[in-house]
Design an enzyme around this catalytic site. Structure first.
Site, PDB file in Angstrom:
ATOM      1  NE  ARG A   1      -2.316  -1.784   3.254  1.00 51.88           N
ATOM      2  CZ  ARG A   1      -2.141  -3.074   3.515  1.00 51.88           C
ATOM      3  NH1 ARG A   1      -2.639  -3.988   2.708  1.00 51.88           N
ATOM      4  NH2 ARG A   1      -1.495  -3.463   4.586  1.00 51.88           N
TER       5      ARG A   1
ATOM      6  CD  GLU B   1       2.608 -11.893  17.455  1.00 46.06           C
ATOM      7  OE1 GLU B   1       2.051 -12.345  18.460  1.00 46.06           O
ATOM      8  OE2 GLU B   1       1.996 -11.300  16.546  1.00 46.06           O
TER       9      GLU B   1
END
Length: 175
Positions: free
Chosen positions: A58, A95
């Site tokens: 994006r 993560e």
């Protein structure tokens, strides 16, 4: 109408507990997209920027439109293996595991002033990796710009710790 009001929240995406801030609703709104690019270009118009660097994916949309408005070149930072030719890469922690972003080795000349752009900053890991690539090529990151900041996740503070200025058009509390 505000930019923030045109961004929808999708609960529990991509996993339970995450509030996904979806800018596609902002991008599909002609006035919202124009307002976004106009506000960013007004901020950076007089800053002698040579290139806008956008982070996949994006960041490409916002970055390319902004580069056009500023009359400067656009450089993509992509995920591993997506750019043809000679690239420089930087790994960063997720993560669970790591990921890698890459940039063409000839994308930025030493001393060029660069604006880094993405749609959203959360923890700041991807933005930090992109900054490291720009710096390895000798570019000077003038600022990092985002549509959305998630301040509870600390990305802006992470960039500040690297000596960088960062700006976002709006913010959403929480994850």
């Amino acid at each position: 109408m505000t930019i923030k009001s045109l961004i929808r929240t999708i609960p529990d995406y991509p996993k339970p507990g995450i509030q996904f801030r979806d800018i596609t609703t902002l991008l599909k709104d002609a006035e919202g997209l124009r307002l976004t690019i106009d506000q960013l270009s007004a901020r950076y118009r007089d800053q002698a920027i040579a290139k806008v660097v956008g982070i996949e994916s994006r960041g490409f949309i916002v970055g390319a439109a902004l580069a056009y408005q500023l009359g400067v070149g656009f450089v993509p930072v992509r995920k591993r293996g997506k750019l043809p030719g000679e690239v420089l890469g930087h790994d960063y922690a997720l993560e669970y595991g790591t990921d890698r972003v890459e940039i063409h080795t000839d994308a930025i000349a030493p001393g060029e002033r660069v604006l880094l752009v993405d749609d959203l900053i959360a923890t700041g890991g991807t933005a930090e990796a992109a900054v490291m690539l720009i710096r390895q090529l000798g570019g000077e990151v003038t600022e990092c710009a985002f549509i959305v900041d998630l301040p509870d996740l600390g990305g802006m503070k992470r960039l500040a710790a690297l000596g960088l200025k960062a700006y976002a058009l709006c913010e959403f509390e929480g994850d």
